[in-house]
Design a protein around this motif. Structure first.
Motif, PDB file in Angstrom:
ATOM      1  N   ASP A 111       0.717  -1.050   0.236  1.00 54.71           N
ATOM      2  CA  ASP A 111       0.389  -0.109   0.266  1.00 54.71           C
ATOM      3  C   ASP A 111       0.560   1.508   0.298  1.00 54.71           C
ATOM      4  O   ASP A 111       2.020   1.031   0.720  1.00 54.71           O
ATOM      5  N   MET A 112       0.275   2.321  -0.456  1.00 53.34           N
ATOM      6  CA  MET A 112       0.845   3.629  -0.456  1.00 53.34           C
ATOM      7  C   MET A 112       1.124   4.240   1.093  1.00 53.34           C
ATOM      8  O   MET A 112      -0.165   4.738   1.371  1.00 53.34           O
ATOM      9  N   ASN A 113       2.024   4.045   1.681  1.00 54.74           N
ATOM     10  CA  ASN A 113       1.427   4.838   2.879  1.00 54.74           C
ATOM     11  C   ASN A 113       2.677   5.000   3.702  1.00 54.74           C
ATOM     12  O   ASN A 113       4.020   4.816   3.105  1.00 54.74           O
ATOM     13  N   ALA A 114       2.780   5.861   4.971  1.00 55.04           N
ATOM     14  CA  ALA A 114       3.982   6.445   5.480  1.00 55.04           C
ATOM     15  C   ALA A 114       3.726   7.222   7.058  1.00 55.04           C
ATOM     16  O   ALA A 114       2.245   7.159   6.895  1.00 55.04           O
ATOM     17  N   PHE A 115       4.773   7.278   7.494  1.00 53.51           N
ATOM     18  CA  PHE A 115       4.285   7.329   9.202  1.00 53.51           C
ATOM     19  C   PHE A 115       5.575   7.757   9.766  1.00 53.51           C
ATOM     20  O   PHE A 115       6.894   8.203   8.959  1.00 53.51           O
ATOM     21  N   VAL A 128       8.748   5.257   4.878  1.00 56.41           N
ATOM     22  CA  VAL A 128       7.709   5.767   4.166  1.00 56.41           C
ATOM     23  C   VAL A 128       7.245   3.831   3.473  1.00 56.41           C
ATOM     24  O   VAL A 128       8.388   3.038   3.523  1.00 56.41           O
ATOM     25  N   SER A 129       7.084   3.488   2.541  1.00 53.06           N
ATOM     26  CA  SER A 129       6.386   2.164   2.624  1.00 53.06           C
ATOM     27  C   SER A 129       7.035   1.804   1.092  1.00 53.06           C
ATOM     28  O   SER A 129       6.916   2.831   0.293  1.00 53.06           O
ATOM     29  N   THR A 130       7.277   0.631   0.284  1.00 52.40           N
ATOM     30  CA  THR A 130       7.698   0.426  -1.307  1.00 52.40           C
ATOM     31  C   THR A 130       6.809   0.712  -2.030  1.00 52.40           C
ATOM     32  O   THR A 130       7.142   1.097  -2.762  1.00 52.40           O
ATOM     33  N   GLY A 131       5.475   0.647  -1.122  1.00 51.04           N
ATOM     34  CA  GLY A 131       4.223   0.794  -2.280  1.00 51.04           C
ATOM     35  C   GLY A 131       3.878   2.224  -2.945  1.00 51.04           C
ATOM     36  O   GLY A 131       3.401   1.917  -3.630  1.00 51.04           O
TER      37      GLY A 131
END
Length: 293
Positions: A111-115, A128-131
């Motif tokens: 999924d497209m995500n980051a935190f 950040v995610s690889t997606g």
């Protein structure tokens, strides 16, 4: 409902462990020193210790637990152009808002995500995610990073932990007052505490915990608006809007662990469930950015 259930259960589990610990230490005996009365001062102190204890422990462990829950790998030495660009973009944004350079990490997720997380704005973690790296353009990723850096600069992780601590304190305090009343007034228990106290306290704590989560989630949604606005100032409003529109077009369930969902970039739904969501609906966030002067 699963998210709501896990959110409440996680907090209740922390409160229960600390409550049992203080009971074993004899703190509970302080509350019944006046026969059928209740020592409100002692109760409030104990509630604050338990309530803030759970939140501060979670905050202190936030970076460590986030890395292990997501498998995030911190970029020590960039190994390719994408990692170099990622680190330099975060460095540039951190310098602009006047915070220490966060750790930059990548974790495997479709999924497209980051935190962003961490108990200190000068020693935070941005992941950040690889997606996200695969599906977004550099402009959109820059908007996402600016959003996360704004969370760090605003001290959102600390503030959310403090608000959770205050809410936990009142949940514990009020649930025990209700339990005491039912046990002593309705069931006429005269010495120590009867079964009614424990049962009523647990039920009241669960109900009040659900109501309290509405307050915490409301604050979480407000901080998302502030982080969006900060991201627009850092990266440009068009980049921030483009990032949210990309998330909107490819709406998919978050792969972040439940405990980290409030710190992700995506999330939020419409309707009554919004009361229990950590993020406002994407269309509302985009509209707010378009309305910025």
């Amino acid at each position: 409902m699963k998210r709501i259930f896990l959110f409440v259960v996680t907090n209740l589990a922390i409160l229960l462990v600390l409550s049992i610990t203080l009971r074993l230490l004899g703190v509970d005996r302080m509350l019944d020193e006046q026969g059928v009365g209740i020592n409100y001062n002692s109760l409030l102190v104990m509630a604050a210790v338990i309530g803030f204890g759970g939140s501060l422990i979670s905050l202190a462990m936030s970076k460590w637990s986030a890395k292990r829950m997501t498998g995030a790998v911190v970029i020590e030495q960039p190994s390719d152009p994408t990692e170099r660009w990622l680190v330099e973009t975060v460095r540039r944004q951190a310098e602009r808002v006047g915070i220490g350079m966060p750790e930059v990490a990548i974790y495997e997720a479709p999924d497209m995500n980051a935190f962003a997380t961490g108990m200190n704005r000068n020693e935070a973690l941005v992941a950040v995610s690889t997606g996200l790296l695969q599906a977004m353009t550099k402009d959109e990723i820059e908007g996402v990073l600016a959003h996360e850096i704004s969370h760090v600069a605003n001290g959102d992780m600390v503030t959310l932990a403090l608000i959770q601590g205050v809410v936990n304190t009142f949940v514990i305090f009020l649930s025990r007052v209700i339990g005491h009343f039912v046990d002593r007034v309705i069931f006429k228990t005269e010495r120590e505490y009867g079964p009614a106290f424990m049962v009523t306290t647990l039920i009241a704590q669960m109900v009040l915990g659900i109501l309290a989560s509405i307050i915490v989630m409301w604050f979480s949604r407000q901080r998302e608006f502030r982080a969006d606005a900060g991201g627009a100032q850092l990266a440009g409003r068009n980049k921030m809007i483009a990032a949210l529109e990309r998330l909107q077009r490819r709406h998919e369930p978050s792969q972040l662990p439940e405990r980290l969902e409030a710190f992700g970039i995506s999330g939020g739904e419409g309707g009554l469930r919004t009361l229990f969501m950590s993020h406002p609906p994407l269309e509302v966030r985009i509209a707010a950015l378009r309305a910025m002067t």
